[in-house]
Write a protein that holds these residues in place. Sequence first.
Motif: not given
Length: 182
Positions: A73-102
């Motif tokens: 698992l560590y080998y795969v995570l170290s060799t496959v580069p991650p994709q870019n996603i959008k991060y967002k900070i709002t007045n109510r929450a933070i967003y990591i892609g589509e996940a929302r944390y108030e």
Amino acid sequence: MAQDLNEQVKNDLLQDWSEEKVKYEWEAPERAFQKRNRDFWVTIIAILVLVSVILFFIKEFFLIIALVSILFLYYVLSTVPPQNIKYKITNRAIYIGEARYEWELLPRFWFKKNLSTDMIHFETILRFPRQVSLVINPQDEEKIKEIVLKKIPMVEDSPKFIDKLTKWGVSKLPLEKREPKN
């Protein structure tokens, strides 16, 4: 005059919560990533073989399989580069892609470098995930810090014992050559 100022502040706070406004938005990799060199993998495999031989003699076959699986698992995570996603900070929450944390779920945060990647970590009050990490651009750190400090307090480093123990262990047992600091 003071009453007008109080009314203005009250209206600003009410307006701030009435609709969700994006305070800051950026695009970055979805996780920390560092390509490992050959020396690192030779060292890790040598350690795994030695531990596996010891475990073989005490007949812990499932533990050997688990360790090999973790290494894979560590080998795969170290060799496959991650994709870019959008991060967002709002007045109510933070967003990591589509996940929302108030903000109510996030009691504190801290900045930390992980695998030569700058990150901001948020502790959560949830059972899972206990911590949420966002990859940030180094030049955006001050702007993000200014926005997040208005919502939750900052700590200097992770308050968890396991994180401190891991940091100590990595500093004492380097698995690859480190570049000298100038």
